[in-house]
Scaffold this motif. Structure first.
Motif, PDB file in Angstrom:
ATOM      1  N   VAL A 117      76.825  33.765   6.252  1.00  0.00           N
ATOM      2  CA  VAL A 117      77.994  33.160   6.916  1.00  0.00           C
ATOM      3  C   VAL A 117      78.080  31.684   6.522  1.00  0.00           C
ATOM      4  CG1 VAL A 117      79.021  32.527   9.139  1.00  0.00           C
ATOM      5  CG2 VAL A 117      77.860  34.731   8.895  1.00  0.00           C
ATOM      6  N   LEU A 118      79.281  31.265   6.181  1.00  0.00           N
ATOM      7  CA  LEU A 118      79.549  29.856   5.883  1.00  0.00           C
ATOM      8  C   LEU A 118      80.293  29.252   7.068  1.00  0.00           C
ATOM      9  CD1 LEU A 118      79.955  27.403   3.855  1.00  0.00           C
ATOM     10  CD2 LEU A 118      82.150  28.483   3.310  1.00  0.00           C
ATOM     11  N   TYR A 154      71.970  32.657   7.219  1.00  0.00           N
ATOM     12  CA  TYR A 154      71.578  33.836   6.448  1.00  0.00           C
ATOM     13  C   TYR A 154      70.809  34.798   7.337  1.00  0.00           C
ATOM     14  CZ  TYR A 154      69.284  36.668   2.870  1.00  0.00           C
ATOM     15  OH  TYR A 154      68.821  37.713   2.122  1.00  0.00           O
ATOM     16  N   TYR A 160      84.244  29.699  10.726  1.00  0.00           N
ATOM     17  CA  TYR A 160      83.172  30.575  10.258  1.00  0.00           C
ATOM     18  C   TYR A 160      83.767  31.619   9.318  1.00  0.00           C
ATOM     19  CZ  TYR A 160      80.207  28.868  14.094  1.00  0.00           C
ATOM     20  OH  TYR A 160      79.478  28.082  14.947  1.00  0.00           O
ATOM     21  N   GLN A 161      83.050  31.918   8.245  1.00  0.00           N
ATOM     22  CA  GLN A 161      83.510  32.941   7.314  1.00  0.00           C
ATOM     23  C   GLN A 161      82.314  33.730   6.782  1.00  0.00           C
ATOM     24  OE1 GLN A 161      86.789  33.772   6.183  1.00  0.00           O
ATOM     25  NE2 GLN A 161      85.562  35.517   5.506  1.00  0.00           N
ATOM     26  N   TYR A 162      82.383  35.064   6.941  1.00  0.00           N
ATOM     27  CA  TYR A 162      81.364  35.913   6.314  1.00  0.00           C
ATOM     28  C   TYR A 162      81.593  35.898   4.805  1.00  0.00           C
ATOM     29  CZ  TYR A 162      79.467  38.071  10.552  1.00  0.00           C
ATOM     30  OH  TYR A 162      78.814  38.294  11.733  1.00  0.00           O
ATOM     31  N   LEU A 163      80.579  35.471   4.046  1.00  0.00           N
ATOM     32  CA  LEU A 163      80.652  35.552   2.590  1.00  0.00           C
ATOM     33  C   LEU A 163      80.115  36.896   2.102  1.00  0.00           C
ATOM     34  CD1 LEU A 163      79.433  31.947   1.689  1.00  0.00           C
ATOM     35  CD2 LEU A 163      81.784  32.774   1.942  1.00  0.00           C
ATOM     36  N   SER A 164      79.235  37.485   2.892  1.00  0.00           N
ATOM     37  CA  SER A 164      78.745  38.845   2.663  1.00  0.00           C
ATOM     38  C   SER A 164      78.290  39.352   4.031  1.00  0.00           C
ATOM     39  CB  SER A 164      77.590  38.850   1.649  1.00  0.00           C
ATOM     40  OG  SER A 164      76.428  38.307   2.247  1.00  0.00           O
ATOM     41  N   LEU A 172      75.135  26.998   6.391  1.00  0.00           N
ATOM     42  CA  LEU A 172      74.954  28.367   5.911  1.00  0.00           C
ATOM     43  C   LEU A 172      74.004  29.086   6.860  1.00  0.00           C
ATOM     44  CD1 LEU A 172      74.588  27.844   2.063  1.00  0.00           C
ATOM     45  CD2 LEU A 172      76.439  29.089   3.214  1.00  0.00           C
ATOM     46  N   GLY A 231      86.547  36.190   9.642  1.00  0.00           N
ATOM     47  CA  GLY A 231      86.321  34.778   9.922  1.00  0.00           C
ATOM     48  C   GLY A 231      86.574  34.503  11.393  1.00  0.00           C
ATOM     49  N   TRP A 268      90.153  38.451   8.290  1.00  0.00           N
ATOM     50  CA  TRP A 268      89.362  38.445   7.042  1.00  0.00           C
ATOM     51  C   TRP A 268      87.890  38.075   7.313  1.00  0.00           C
ATOM     52  CZ3 TRP A 268      93.842  35.642   7.911  1.00  0.00           C
ATOM     53  CH2 TRP A 268      93.673  34.321   8.299  1.00  0.00           C
TER      54      TRP A 268
END
Lengths: 440, 73
Positions: A335-336, A382, A327-331, A380, A302, A300
């Motif tokens: 990345v968060l 960006y 790590y997680q791509y929010l868009s 975060l 991440g 997903w």
């Protein structure tokens, strides 16, 4: 700090900008660097100092180099520029029971520039302003007081060269502060095997430090010296298309003065025969640190990073560290990252809560006590490349902005009647970091 | 001595595991090349972290972050 703008016309009053935050000051430094170097009618600080005087010539030249890369378009794909700013604040001293904590503001500029197809040059320059870095002790009452601000300057120069599947790098650097000077050299060689699935790296470094005392009336002879040598070996392996792992070991040997010259130890403090003495540590320390890291990509968009370190040294300090980062791509551009770090440490053989006159190495160094620590935070990242392009700003192939907030806290373990709870308990720190990175 | 045994054991397990692996082909490396999969995605942050932790804890090293000493308290 205030900044006075240029006069636009004769008789016109210049505007005064109040730079109340460290971020606004850093932004002013970055934006005004070219003007400062050109010695024009630049904005100036209210105390009369120019930008060059305020932050030094080296970082201004580095900033100008970055501007040059952007404006002339001479940059290669691997050219990089980054600025990082950090504010650190904690609430307690790790040495004295009733002393306040430390605040530090640190920033670092780094540039990497390819000079040939296979060779690149790297520069970095940092400033670390620390308040309450030392405490002067009244030998009679053991009362503590703040010593004010100290500033540490550091710089480094690196050369990186690749021949086939082998990468060579060499670095040298120094740091300067009012009571501590350090110079270091390091070199490493890394070779890829198995169609670049395996990397073996060997690194060596050597540091030469001179330590001074700022304690009033100190009768000892300074500077004292400390030499530190480190050897490291690591293996990195791509395990699957979604998993990469690394294992490494570092051995460090430090010889020389390793106590804190300003620290004063109260001996037999609970008795009527109390006395005060300078802190003393053994003059040799051999450290071993082994680290295992695994990064796993998740379906997903991440990734989970896990690392474990086992540490042991000749002073008897042993520790286990577990680090987790998610790590997680929010868009596509955001990345968060969430992190947790769990650390547990045993005390040095010579660390005691109540030092006595018979101790060979009286110390109040809270780093040597038995304790646990926890670090957690959020970051975060960006990718501003598209947004900059839409705004008509063309400053390289990639622009990254990052912002993070970490909390760090210590908790003292109570497992032994003699080696427990150092002078401070429950230290809590907050760390805020802002970064800008560009690739050209 | 125990430490070296641990290191050798871990290294042996690691290399033994690698020996039986199939090579990841260049066209399969897209996720490994993603910035979030780098072992050290932000070297400046790693250096800042190492600096803070090594001046608050008795342990240091192992992560390959080079740098000079300091008298930081």
């Amino acid at each position: 700090m205030q900044l006075i703008t240029r006069r636009k016309a004769k008789g016109e009053r210049p505007k005064v900008l109040r730079l109340t935050s460290h971020v606004s000051r850093l932004a002013a430094f970055v934006l005004l660097a070219p003007c400062s170097l050109l010695k024009g009618d630049c904005p100036r600080f209210t105390d009369g100092a120019s930008l060059r005087r305020r932050i030094g010539t080296v970082p201004v030249i580095m900033l100008l180099t970055a501007y040059g890369l952007v404006l002339t378009g001479s940059a290669r794909a691997e050219d990089r520029f980054s600025v990082k700013y950090q504010h650190y604040e904690d609430d307690k001293s790790i040495y004295y029971k009733d002393a306040k904590g430390v605040t530090s503001d640190r920033w670092l500029i780094a540039i990497s520039k390819a000079i040939t197809e296979k060779t690149s040059l790297a520069l970095n320059y940092g400033v670390d302003a620390i308040s309450s870095a030392s405490w002067k002790v009244d030998g009679v009452t053991s009362a503590t007081k703040r010593a004010g601000e100290e500033t540490r300057y550091s710089g480094g120069l690196g050369l990186n060269h690749t021949i086939g599947t082998v990468n060579y790098s060499a670095n040298l650097g120094l740091s300067r502060e009012n009571n501590y000077n350090s110079n270091y050299l390091s070199a490493s060689v890394a070779k890829d095997y198995n169609k670049r699935n395996t990397t073996v790296a060997l690194s060596v470094s050597k540091a030469w430090d001179d330590i001074y005392s700022t304690k009033i009336g100190d009768s000892r002879t300074f500077p004292m010296s400390k030499d530190t040598s480190t050897v490291g070996l690591s293996f990195t392996q791509a395990l699957t298309p979604w998993t990469i792992a690394a294992i490494g070991h570092e051995y460090t040997m430090a010889e020389g003065y390793q106590a804190h010259p300003e620290n004063v130890v109260c001996l037999d403090c609970t008795s009527i025969n109390r006395a005060y003495t300078d802190e003393v540590h053994p003059e040799t320390r051999y450290r071993n640190a082994s680290v295992l890291r695994i990064n796993r990509y998740l379906p997903w968009r991440g990734a989970l990073h896990a690392d474990y370190r086992y540490y042991h040294d000749s002073w008897g300090v042993g520790s286990n560290t577990l680090g987790l980062k998610y790590y997680q791509y929010l868009s596509d551009d955001l990345v968060l990252r969430l992190r947790g770090r769990f650390y547990t440490q045993g005390a040095a053989d010579f660390y005691f809560k109540n030092p006595s006159a018979t101790d060979s190495y009286p110390t109040i160094d809270g780093k040597l006590r038995e304790f646990d620590s926890l670090m957690y935070g959020v970051k975060l990242i960006y990718n501003a490349t598209k947004a900059a392009g839409k705004a008509g700003i063309k400053v390289g192939e990639k622009i990254n902005l990052d912002l993070k907030w970490d909390v760090y806290q210590q908790a003292d373990a109570i497992t032994s009647p003699t080696k427990v709870a150092g002078p401070s308990t429950g230290l809590k720190a907050s760390i805020v970091q802002v970064g800008l990175g560009m690739e050209f | 001595m125990k430490l070296w045994l641990l290191v050798v054991a871990l290294l042996s397990l690691f290399l033994a595991g690698c020996a039986s692996l199939e090579l990841v082909q260049p066209w399969e490396r897209e996720t490994l090349a993603d910035p979030i999969m780098q072992l050290e995605p932000d070297p400046s942050e790693a250096a800042f972290d190492e600096h803070i932790l090594s001046t608050r804890e008795g342990s240091a090293g192992g992560y390959g972050v080079a740098g000079g000493g300091c008298g930081c308290n």
